[in-house]
Design a protein around this motif. Structure first.
Motif, PDB file in Angstrom:
ATOM      1  N   UNK A  58     -25.722 -51.432  31.187  1.00 51.59           N
ATOM      2  CA  UNK A  58     -27.039 -51.552  31.817  1.00 51.59           C
ATOM      3  C   UNK A  58     -27.771 -52.799  31.310  1.00 51.59           C
ATOM      4  N   UNK A  59     -28.789 -53.173  32.022  1.00 48.96           N
ATOM      5  CA  UNK A  59     -29.578 -54.360  31.648  1.00 48.96           C
ATOM      6  C   UNK A  59     -30.229 -54.203  30.276  1.00 48.96           C
ATOM      7  N   UNK A  60     -30.525 -52.938  29.905  1.00 49.51           N
ATOM      8  CA  UNK A  60     -31.180 -52.716  28.608  1.00 49.51           C
ATOM      9  C   UNK A  60     -30.183 -52.573  27.461  1.00 49.51           C
ATOM     10  N   UNK A  61     -28.894 -52.839  27.750  1.00 48.22           N
ATOM     11  CA  UNK A  61     -27.877 -52.803  26.704  1.00 48.22           C
ATOM     12  C   UNK A  61     -27.197 -51.464  26.510  1.00 48.22           C
ATOM     13  N   UNK A  62     -27.591 -50.456  27.294  1.00 48.59           N
ATOM     14  CA  UNK A  62     -26.970 -49.141  27.180  1.00 48.59           C
ATOM     15  C   UNK A  62     -25.594 -49.162  27.854  1.00 48.59           C
ATOM     16  N   UNK A  63     -24.556 -48.818  27.108  1.00 48.70           N
ATOM     17  CA  UNK A  63     -23.187 -48.785  27.624  1.00 48.70           C
ATOM     18  C   UNK A  63     -22.820 -47.346  27.996  1.00 48.70           C
ATOM     19  N   UNK A  64     -22.486 -47.123  29.281  1.00 47.99           N
ATOM     20  CA  UNK A  64     -22.142 -45.792  29.771  1.00 47.99           C
ATOM     21  C   UNK A  64     -20.677 -45.803  30.209  1.00 47.99           C
ATOM     22  N   UNK A  65     -19.879 -44.901  29.632  1.00 48.76           N
ATOM     23  CA  UNK A  65     -18.448 -44.873  29.906  1.00 48.76           C
ATOM     24  C   UNK A  65     -17.983 -43.447  30.204  1.00 48.76           C
ATOM     25  N   UNK A  66     -16.883 -43.362  30.924  1.00 49.86           N
ATOM     26  CA  UNK A  66     -16.210 -42.082  31.149  1.00 49.86           C
ATOM     27  C   UNK A  66     -14.908 -42.083  30.352  1.00 49.86           C
ATOM     28  N   UNK A  67     -14.659 -41.011  29.613  1.00 49.49           N
ATOM     29  CA  UNK A  67     -13.443 -40.915  28.809  1.00 49.49           C
ATOM     30  C   UNK A  67     -12.740 -39.589  29.110  1.00 49.49           C
ATOM     31  N   UNK A  68     -11.411 -39.638  29.213  1.00 53.78           N
ATOM     32  CA  UNK A  68     -10.638 -38.429  29.506  1.00 53.78           C
ATOM     33  C   UNK A  68     -10.553 -37.529  28.277  1.00 53.78           C
ATOM     34  N   UNK A  69     -10.755 -36.233  28.509  1.00 54.26           N
ATOM     35  CA  UNK A  69     -10.661 -35.236  27.443  1.00 54.26           C
ATOM     36  C   UNK A  69      -9.863 -34.037  27.971  1.00 54.26           C
ATOM     37  N   UNK A  70      -9.261 -33.244  27.087  1.00 49.53           N
ATOM     38  CA  UNK A  70      -8.514 -32.066  27.544  1.00 49.53           C
ATOM     39  C   UNK A  70      -9.427 -31.046  28.219  1.00 49.53           C
ATOM     40  N   UNK A  71      -8.835 -30.218  29.067  1.00 49.44           N
ATOM     41  CA  UNK A  71      -9.583 -29.127  29.684  1.00 49.44           C
ATOM     42  C   UNK A  71      -9.868 -28.027  28.666  1.00 49.44           C
ATOM     43  N   UNK A  84     -10.707 -31.888  42.342  1.00 44.00           N
ATOM     44  CA  UNK A  84     -10.156 -32.220  41.033  1.00 44.00           C
ATOM     45  C   UNK A  84      -8.730 -32.758  41.093  1.00 44.00           C
ATOM     46  N   UNK A  85      -7.775 -31.973  41.654  1.00 44.68           N
ATOM     47  CA  UNK A  85      -6.378 -32.411  41.660  1.00 44.68           C
ATOM     48  C   UNK A  85      -5.741 -32.066  42.997  1.00 44.68           C
ATOM     49  N   UNK A  86      -4.822 -32.940  43.433  1.00 48.04           N
ATOM     50  CA  UNK A  86      -4.130 -32.725  44.697  1.00 48.04           C
ATOM     51  C   UNK A  86      -2.690 -33.199  44.570  1.00 48.04           C
ATOM     52  N   UNK A  87      -1.753 -32.421  45.138  1.00 48.52           N
ATOM     53  CA  UNK A  87      -0.346 -32.763  45.007  1.00 48.52           C
ATOM     54  C   UNK A  87       0.195 -32.320  43.659  1.00 48.52           C
ATOM     55  N   UNK A  88       1.307 -32.920  43.186  1.00 44.71           N
ATOM     56  CA  UNK A  88       1.870 -32.527  41.892  1.00 44.71           C
ATOM     57  C   UNK A  88       0.860 -32.697  40.757  1.00 44.71           C
ATOM     58  N   UNK A  89       0.700 -31.658  39.965  1.00 37.09           N
ATOM     59  CA  UNK A  89      -0.286 -31.651  38.887  1.00 37.09           C
ATOM     60  C   UNK A  89       0.397 -32.080  37.594  1.00 37.09           C
ATOM     61  N   UNK A  90       0.047 -33.264  37.128  1.00 33.05           N
ATOM     62  CA  UNK A  90       0.634 -33.815  35.919  1.00 33.05           C
ATOM     63  C   UNK A  90      -0.392 -33.977  34.809  1.00 33.05           C
ATOM     64  N   UNK A  91      -0.151 -34.934  33.930  1.00 30.93           N
ATOM     65  CA  UNK A  91      -0.992 -35.088  32.734  1.00 30.93           C
ATOM     66  C   UNK A  91      -2.456 -35.369  33.056  1.00 30.93           C
ATOM     67  N   UNK A  92      -2.714 -36.364  33.883  1.00 31.09           N
ATOM     68  CA  UNK A  92      -4.106 -36.725  34.168  1.00 31.09           C
ATOM     69  C   UNK A  92      -4.864 -35.585  34.829  1.00 31.09           C
ATOM     70  N   UNK A  93      -4.150 -34.818  35.680  1.00 28.30           N
ATOM     71  CA  UNK A  93      -4.798 -33.707  36.378  1.00 28.30           C
ATOM     72  C   UNK A  93      -5.142 -32.558  35.436  1.00 28.30           C
ATOM     73  N   UNK A  94      -4.586 -32.590  34.223  1.00 31.97           N
ATOM     74  CA  UNK A  94      -4.878 -31.559  33.229  1.00 31.97           C
ATOM     75  C   UNK A  94      -5.957 -32.007  32.252  1.00 31.97           C
ATOM     76  N   UNK A  95      -6.662 -33.076  32.621  1.00 34.51           N
ATOM     77  CA  UNK A  95      -7.806 -33.521  31.819  1.00 34.51           C
ATOM     78  C   UNK A  95      -9.069 -33.497  32.676  1.00 34.51           C
ATOM     79  N   UNK A  96     -10.182 -33.473  32.008  1.00 38.10           N
ATOM     80  CA  UNK A  96     -11.464 -33.709  32.652  1.00 38.10           C
ATOM     81  C   UNK A  96     -12.045 -34.949  31.965  1.00 38.10           C
ATOM     82  N   UNK A  97     -13.317 -35.180  32.074  1.00 39.42           N
ATOM     83  CA  UNK A  97     -13.896 -36.336  31.386  1.00 39.42           C
ATOM     84  C   UNK A  97     -15.286 -35.985  30.874  1.00 39.42           C
ATOM     85  N   UNK A  98     -15.716 -36.773  29.941  1.00 38.42           N
ATOM     86  CA  UNK A  98     -17.104 -36.681  29.514  1.00 38.42           C
ATOM     87  C   UNK A  98     -17.667 -38.091  29.452  1.00 38.42           C
ATOM     88  N   UNK A  99     -18.984 -38.178  29.540  1.00 37.66           N
ATOM     89  CA  UNK A  99     -19.657 -39.472  29.439  1.00 37.66           C
ATOM     90  C   UNK A  99     -19.907 -39.808  27.974  1.00 37.66           C
TER      91      UNK A  99
END
Length: 414
Positions: A101-114, A389-404
């Motif tokens: 952001x313009x005020x220097x705040x860094x906002x990210x999404x990171x994968x975490x386990x379900x 959330x997930x479609x088709x074969x459910x693999x590693x990424x589909x077994x994670x969610x994310x947090x900010x």
């Protein structure tokens, strides 16, 4: 305390430990599991034979017995799945979206386990291994509830997996299997919101419908497969017969097997006699619409056939006047799993893939490819036919969610 509640508590506690494990530790554990599977192959096959013999004694049809069977090739496939998953990138901790952001705040999404995954499944004892290694690698613990038809196989595989876990820093209780085959257990499991974060049902329509209707735990719905192949008027006849043969007969008891073939009226007389000969050589029962019956002598199809996942050597055939009729038929009867068009016409191919809204849509290929291993995922938890959330074969990424993750410098909101 019941077996279910006892194991649910153990697995919930183990989840907090597993979340802290890095990729190297998880990979080492999966490697040890692979070694134990190889070492205990004969034991697993012996226990599997008990399930197979019981299924045959009950008169289960061959295609469903096949889903139970483990052999040298399938055991090796389980070991190969371990090695593939080891080599896949660990999704946990991946930052896949970020902005400043313009005020220097860094906002990210990171994968975490379900967290804790509960899987309820029928037959297919290899699912026990696949569910374990995918859950482990994605940082999730897994509570397994297999069907009574594969109980000996599943217990043997879990025992072997735990032998591998003993040689690692990861606690054995990251995987637990409910050995009680009482069906009431399933209903109890569906309501363990305090211990389970996601339920994945893997089996027939009856099981999936029951889970979806009765669960209070969130559900990832996997796939009843009424899969279609449309043979366009421009299709190569010989190659089309090869694809239909493969899609129907390679493993008829799987959810990615074709159940209905739609054929353009302008190619029907050219392809149907040869297709009938090929399929009948492999003991496939063909059920055809009125127009099909005018060309080949087969059993008459009913409305119910278009709605049926046979999971057997049965195929329904319908002749259509144009591609739009084929697309409308698929939209009416598809379960959203896998559909394919066989064609030499680019515009028809594009029309088909743009208008068909299933998890996997093919041009000139068998529906049998809809599989986690074939899609490079190493294994799968199932084929998701839903859209959230997930479609088709459910693999590693589909077994994670994310947090900010938000990094600031003592920022305040104005």
């Amino acid at each position: 305390m019941s077996e279910l509640l006892d194991k649910a508590k153990k697995i919930k506690k183990a989840s907090e430990i597993l979340k802290k494990m890095n990729a190297a530790e998880k990979n080492k554990t999966i490697m040890e599991i692979a070694k134990e599977i190889k070492k205990n192959k004969d034991y697993i096959l012996k226990e599997n034979q008990k399930d197979v013999l019981l299924a045959e004694k009950k008169g289960l049809k061959k295609s469903l017995v096949d889903r139970l069977v483990l052999n040298e090739k399938r055991i090796q496939g389980m070991i190969n799945a371990c090695n593939t998953v080891i080599n896949l990138k660990d999704p946990v901790g991946e930052i896949f979206d970020s902005f400043l952001r313009d005020d220097g705040l860094r906002i990210s999404k990171v994968r975490v386990p379900l967290g804790v995954i509960g899987i309820i499944y029928e037959s297919r004892p290899n699912v026990t291994l696949e569910a374990t290694i995918l859950s482990l690698k994605s940082g999730n613990t897994v509570l397994l509830r297999g069907g009574s038809d594969a109980i000996n196989s599943n217990k043997a595989i879990v025992k072997t997996i735990k032998s591998g876990l003993k040689k690692s820093n990861i606690p054995e209780s990251v995987i637990e299997i409910i050995e009680d085959t009482n069906r009431d257990i399933v209903n109890e499991m569906l309501k363990l919101n305090d211990y389970i974060d996601l339920i994945i049902p893997r089996g027939g329509k009856g099981l999936i419908d029951f889970v979806v209707k009765n669960a209070t735990v969130p559900v990832l719905e996997t796939g009843v497969g009424i899969c279609h192949i449309f043979v366009d008027e421009s299709a190569d006849i010989k190659k089309s017969i090869d694809i239909i043969d493969n899609a129907k007969t390679q493993r008829p008891g799987t959810c990615n097997t074709v159940e209905t073939v739609l054929i353009h009226k302008n190619i029907a007389e050219k392809i149907l006699p040869g297709l009938k000969n090929r399929l009948e050589e492999k003991n496939v029962e063909i059920r055809g619409c009125e127009e099909t019956l005018k060309i080949i002598n087969v059993k008459k199809a009913t409305e119910e056939d278009w709605k049926t996942e046979y999971l057997d050597l049965i195929l329904s055939i319908k002749i259509v006047n144009e591609i739009d009729e084929a697309i409308n038929h698929i939209k009416t009867y598809s379960t959203g799993h896998s559909e394919s068009i066989l064609t030499e016409n680019y515009f028809n191919a594009m029309k088909f893939i743009n208008e068909i809204d299933s998890a996997a849509v093919y041009i000139n290929a068998s529906t049998r490819f809809t599989d986690g291993g074939e899609f490079g995922l190493g294994a799968e938890m199932g084929i998701s036919t839903q859209k959230m959330h997930a479609r088709g074969p459910v693999g590693l990424k589909e077994l994670t969610t994310y947090k900010y993750l938000i990094f600031g410098n003592y920022n305040v909101r104005e």
